[in-house]
Motif scaffolding. Sequence first.
Motif, PDB file in Angstrom:
ATOM      1  N   THR A 199       0.829  -1.204   0.000  1.00 47.28           N
ATOM      2  CA  THR A 199       0.000   0.000   0.000  1.00 47.28           C
ATOM      3  C   THR A 199       0.864   1.255   0.000  1.00 47.28           C
ATOM      4  O   THR A 199       0.599   2.211  -0.737  1.00 47.28           O
ATOM      5  CB  THR A 199      -0.936   0.001   1.230  1.00 47.28           C
ATOM      6  N   THR A 202       2.860   1.444  -3.572  1.00 50.26           N
ATOM      7  CA  THR A 202       2.096   1.577  -4.817  1.00 50.26           C
ATOM      8  C   THR A 202       0.994   2.625  -4.751  1.00 50.26           C
ATOM      9  O   THR A 202       0.518   3.082  -5.795  1.00 50.26           O
ATOM     10  CB  THR A 202       1.444   0.234  -5.198  1.00 50.26           C
ATOM     11  N   GLU A 204      -1.906   1.939  -3.853  1.00 44.35           N
ATOM     12  CA  GLU A 204      -3.133   1.198  -4.123  1.00 44.35           C
ATOM     13  C   GLU A 204      -3.567   0.429  -2.871  1.00 44.35           C
ATOM     14  O   GLU A 204      -2.759   0.160  -1.972  1.00 44.35           O
ATOM     15  CB  GLU A 204      -2.928   0.202  -5.271  1.00 44.35           C
ATOM     16  N   LEU A 221      -3.857  -6.998  -4.326  1.00 42.80           N
ATOM     17  CA  LEU A 221      -4.053  -5.600  -4.708  1.00 42.80           C
ATOM     18  C   LEU A 221      -5.291  -5.543  -5.592  1.00 42.80           C
ATOM     19  O   LEU A 221      -5.433  -6.341  -6.511  1.00 42.80           O
ATOM     20  CB  LEU A 221      -2.846  -5.071  -5.473  1.00 42.80           C
ATOM     21  N   GLY A 222      -6.162  -4.582  -5.353  1.00 46.54           N
ATOM     22  CA  GLY A 222      -7.353  -4.472  -6.162  1.00 46.54           C
ATOM     23  C   GLY A 222      -8.604  -4.398  -5.302  1.00 46.54           C
ATOM     24  O   GLY A 222      -8.519  -4.334  -4.078  1.00 46.54           O
ATOM     25  N   PHE A 224      -9.444  -3.873  -9.586  1.00 48.10           N
ATOM     26  CA  PHE A 224      -9.262  -2.898 -10.646  1.00 48.10           C
ATOM     27  C   PHE A 224     -10.220  -3.210 -11.790  1.00 48.10           C
ATOM     28  O   PHE A 224     -10.520  -4.373 -12.045  1.00 48.10           O
ATOM     29  CB  PHE A 224      -7.830  -2.947 -11.193  1.00 48.10           C
ATOM     30  N   ARG A 229      -4.033  -0.374 -16.031  1.00 52.49           N
ATOM     31  CA  ARG A 229      -3.439  -0.103 -14.717  1.00 52.49           C
ATOM     32  C   ARG A 229      -2.893  -1.394 -14.102  1.00 52.49           C
ATOM     33  O   ARG A 229      -1.841  -1.386 -13.455  1.00 52.49           O
ATOM     34  CB  ARG A 229      -4.477   0.527 -13.790  1.00 52.49           C
ATOM     35  N   LEU A 233       0.922  -1.819 -12.970  1.00 49.49           N
ATOM     36  CA  LEU A 233       1.246  -2.171 -11.600  1.00 49.49           C
ATOM     37  C   LEU A 233       2.048  -3.472 -11.542  1.00 49.49           C
ATOM     38  O   LEU A 233       2.992  -3.604 -10.754  1.00 49.49           O
ATOM     39  CB  LEU A 233      -0.038  -2.304 -10.785  1.00 49.49           C
TER      40      LEU A 233
END
Length: 250
Positions: A199, A202, A204, A221-222, A224, A229, A233
């Motif tokens: 986090t 990135t 994100e 992660l996500g 998305f 993107r 990433l």
Amino acid sequence: MKRFFIVVMAIMLSACTVFEAKDSAPPILLSSEQVSDAVPKREPITTAGNRSPYKVLGKTYHLLPGVKGYVEEGIGSWYGTKFHGRNTANGEVYSLYEATAAHKTLPIPCFAKVTNVENGKQIIVRVNDRGPFHGDRIIDLSYAAAIKLGYAHKGTARLRVEAIDPMSLSGESASKRYYLQAGSFKSLTSAQNFRDTLTRETGEVASVITSEIPGFYRVLLGPFVDYARVEQLDSELRSKQLATPRLISE
């Protein structure tokens, strides 16, 4: 002889069963219902693991120029705890719990449908490793994939391997949601620390979820909706050596 061994290992970066004979299933066994197919997608061919020709144990192998039209039937094996957590040929980390495979000549990464011709069971795997380099075996599946195909208990089976042409895959749908699995940990604290690092690095949202495999925690992660993107990433995580992510779509 020692120099030859080091050179081969450096070239292959492989988790396969060339140099070690003994392998086994994990202490916590899987059921076929716990194993999911890999999700085929278009991926760039990696530099690592795709040197052609290459030589192992005195035999030279030439990679196929592509996957289109590749179908082969023969003996398939599987690999497990001996190589769990080690690097595959393209630098990813091998997990015996994921639907992956090793192949001698297919470009990696790629995807293939594998059928156990003895019982008709099928699975889609992601090929990210090299091997097997002994006997008449044509493919080495992860332990999880062998469970899905019903032959993990006996070691080998007659399989049909059909490569999936990435150009045949439909375009990415705007309604899809994508996640990048950046890591999997046995320790919840380690997973949470890695989540915080992702986090911070990135910008994100990262999260920790309990894996379907007992005793593991996945860091994602996500979600998305912008696939561009996701690709950006993915590249960023690899370049910073933070992770070798795995794409998950729903």
